[in-house]
Design a protein around this motif. Structure first.
Motif, PDB file in Angstrom:
ATOM      1  N   PHE A   1       0.260   2.049   2.567  1.00  0.00           N
ATOM      2  CA  PHE A   1       0.546   1.090   1.995  1.00  0.00           C
ATOM      3  C   PHE A   1       1.211   0.185   3.329  1.00  0.00           C
ATOM      4  N   ASN A   2       1.362  -1.080   3.251  1.00  0.00           N
ATOM      5  CA  ASN A   2       2.106  -2.057   3.969  1.00  0.00           C
ATOM      6  C   ASN A   2       3.129  -2.620   3.090  1.00  0.00           C
ATOM      7  N   SER A   3       3.220  -2.952   2.116  1.00  0.00           N
ATOM      8  CA  SER A   3       4.159  -3.630   1.246  1.00  0.00           C
ATOM      9  C   SER A   3       4.546  -2.955  -0.034  1.00  0.00           C
TER      10      SER A   3
ATOM     11  N   CYS B   1       7.612  -0.252   6.614  1.00  0.00           N
ATOM     12  CA  CYS B   1       6.938  -1.354   5.618  1.00  0.00           C
ATOM     13  C   CYS B   1       7.864  -2.386   5.369  1.00  0.00           C
TER      14      CYS B   1
ATOM     15  N   ASP C   1       7.863  -6.835  -0.756  1.00  0.00           N
ATOM     16  CA  ASP C   1       6.735  -7.932  -1.513  1.00  0.00           C
ATOM     17  C   ASP C   1       7.097  -7.745  -2.837  1.00  0.00           C
TER      18      ASP C   1
ATOM     19  N   ASN D   1       3.271  -9.600  -4.598  1.00  0.00           N
ATOM     20  CA  ASN D   1       2.103  -8.974  -4.646  1.00  0.00           C
ATOM     21  C   ASN D   1       1.988  -7.923  -3.815  1.00  0.00           C
TER      22      ASN D   1
ATOM     23  N   ASP E   1       1.399  -4.101  -2.302  1.00  0.00           N
ATOM     24  CA  ASP E   1       0.499  -3.000  -1.994  1.00  0.00           C
ATOM     25  C   ASP E   1       0.822  -2.032  -3.262  1.00  0.00           C
ATOM     26  N   ILE E   2       2.078  -1.744  -3.392  1.00  0.00           N
ATOM     27  CA  ILE E   2       2.305  -0.612  -4.343  1.00  0.00           C
ATOM     28  C   ILE E   2       3.811  -0.809  -4.945  1.00  0.00           C
TER      29      ILE E   2
END
Length: 392
Positions: free
Chosen positions: A99-101, A134, A137, A140, A142-143
Motif C-alpha cells: 500500500f501507499n496510503s 507511506c 490519507d 481515500n 489504500d488500506i
C-alpha cells in the motif's frame, strides 16, 4: 494456532428491547452451520467473536458467509490494552501489506482507556509513519486499519468481508414457498430467508405430463436454498387429477387462472397443517397473464392467508441477477417443464372475472380433489450435506 473472527450484526443493532432474541437465533444458526468444526463463540449486544483453529479458518468463513444476520466478518489480531502493544501490532500487520496510503480508525468502547479515539489514531498513525514508508490519507486510503479498544482487549483488523445481512433465519417464523422450477420462486425464497423467514416448500407436479427430471430440478433448487437454512422440506403435491379436470371443463382462456386458484386453496390448507404464517411465491407484477393486478386479485380471493411476493416489483433482469448470484439460474433454465408451463393457452385471460371462475369451478368437485391432493402429498427433506434423504 487460533484465529479470531469479529462478527458484526448490522441491521440487528436497530432492534432495542428484543435484540437479545435476534442474537440468540443468530447464535443458534451459526452453531447449526458450523457443526463439526471446533470453535469457541462469545457474543454481546454489539458483536460476537469466534475463535477457530487456523486449519479450519477458510471452511469456517465459507459457512459463515451463508448465514443471514451477519453484516460483516473481520479476521482480527488481539493485543493487550496498552498503546505500545497496539502500535507494534499495527506495524507488524502493515509490513505484510502492499500500500501507499493508510488511515487509522479507532473505536473505544472501553472508556477507562487513557487515550480517546482521536488520540489513539494519531499516536498509532505517527508510529506507522516512522516505521513504514507511506502517507496518511483520511479520505481515500489504500488500506484502512480498524482499532477497537474493548474491555478485555484491543482488536485490530484491516480486511472486512461483507456478510449477507438481513435477519437470522427463523426469527420471523415459518412461511410456505410455492416453489416451481422457474427462475422467480427460488429468488423469492432466498429473499424471504434474508428477512428471517424459515421456509418449507410446496411443489405441484402433474405426472406423467411433468417428468421426474422436473421434480429433481425443483429438489436441486431447494437444496441450494437449504445452504442458507439447513431446515428445508419439499412437499410434493400430486396435481394431475385437478389439472386434467380443469382442462376438460374450463375454457382455454381461464385454465391458468382457475389452476392458480386451486393451488392457492391447497397452499392455504397445507400452510395451516404445517403451521406456516404466510404463503410466499415468485409472482412479479405483469410478467405473465396470471400476474396482472386483476388476475392477482381474482386468484388471491380464495385465501385469507397473507401472500408475500418478494420479487413483485422487480423486472426479469433484476431477478436473473439475483438468481445468478445465488447459483439457482443455471438449474432454473434446465428444459424440464413443470405444471405451470404445460397446458398453457395461446390467449390466457388477463382481466378475469371472479363470477366466471366460480361458475367454471362449480362444474367440478374440486373440494374432494383438493382433499385427495393433501392426503397424497409426500415430503422430501433436504439435509445438510445437500443430498436428498429418503421420502418421509
Amino acid at each position: 494456532m487460533e484465529k479470531l473472527l469479529l462478527i458484526k450484526y448490522g441491521e440487528l443493532t436497530t432492534k432495542k428491547g428484543n435484540r437479545k432474541v435476534f442474537i440468540k437465533m443468530l447464535c443458534k444458526n451459526i452453531e447449526k452451520i458450523l457443526y463439526g468444526i471446533n470453535y469457541n463463540l462469545e457474543q454481546n449486544l454489539s458483536c460476537m467473536y469466534i475463535k477457530v483453529e487456523e486449519k479450519d479458518l477458510n471452511v469456517c468463513l465459507e459457512k459463515l458467509l451463508q448465514v443471514f444476520g451477519i453484516h460483516s466478518i473481520a479476521i482480527c489480531e488481539s493485543v493487550n490494552n496498552n498503546i505500545e502493544d497496539i502500535q507494534n501490532k499495527v506495524v507488524e500487520i502493515l509490513k505484510n501489506k502492499n500500500f501507499n496510503s493508510f488511515k487509522i480508525e479507532t473505536k473505544r468502547s472501553n472508556k477507562k482507556f487513557s487515550l480517546n479515539s482521536l488520540e489513539v489514531s494519531s499516536k498509532v498513525g505517527g508510529f506507522v509513519l516512522k516505521n513504514i514508508s507511506c502517507k496518511v490519507d483520511v479520505h481515500n486510503p489504500d488500506i484502512l486499519v480498524n482499532v477497537e479498544i474493548r474491555g478485555e482487549a484491543t482488536y485490530i483488523y484491516v480486511d472486512v468481508i461483507s456478510g449477507l445481512g438481513g435477519y437470522p433465519v427463523g426469527i420471523q417464523g415459518k412461511g410456505l414457498l410455492m416453489l416451481s422450477g422457474g427462475i422467480d420462486s427460488p429468488v423469492a425464497g432466498y429473499l424471504s430467508l434474508k428477512r428471517g423467514v424459515d421456509l418449507e416448500c410446496l411443489y405441484f407436479e402433474s405426472l406423467p405430463h411433468t417428468s421426474l427430471e422436473a421434480r429433481e430440478k425443483v429438489l436441486k433448487l431447494a437444496s441450494i436454498l437449504n445452504e442458507y437454512s439447513l431446515n428445508i422440506k419439499v412437499h410434493v403435491v400430486p396435481f394431475t387429477n385437478i389439472q386434467e379436470t380443469i382442462y376438460k371443463n374450463a375454457p382455454d382462456s381461464y385454465i391458468i387462472t382457475i389452476m392458480r386458484r386451486m393451488m392457492y386453496r391447497i397452499a392455504d390448507r397445507y400452510s395451516k397443517k404445517i403451521k406456516c404464517k404466510v404463503i410466499i411465491n415468485g409472482e412479479s407484477i405483469g410478467q405473465v397473464a396470471s400476474q396482472t393486478l386483476t388476475s392477482m386479485v381474482v386468484i388471491n380471493s380464495v385465501t385469507n392467508k397473507p401472500i408475500i411476493r418478494p420479487v413483485a416489483c422487480m423486472d426479469k433482469l433484476e431477478i436473473i441477477d439475483i438468481a445468478n448470484k445465488i447459483n439457482t439460474y443455471q438449474t432454473s433454465i434446465l428444459p424440464y417443464e413443470d405444471c405451470c408451463t404445460i397446458f398453457v393457452p395461446k390467449h390466457p385471460v388477463i382481466n378475469p372475472k371472479i363470477e366466471k371462475c366460480e361458475y367454471y369451478e362449480s362444474l367440478i368437485d374440486y373440494k374432494t380433489m383438493i382433499d385427495e391432493c393433501i392426503k397424497n402429498t409426500f415430503v422430501v427433506k433436504i439435509n445438510e450435506s445437500k443430498k436428498i434423504n429418503d421420502l418421509l
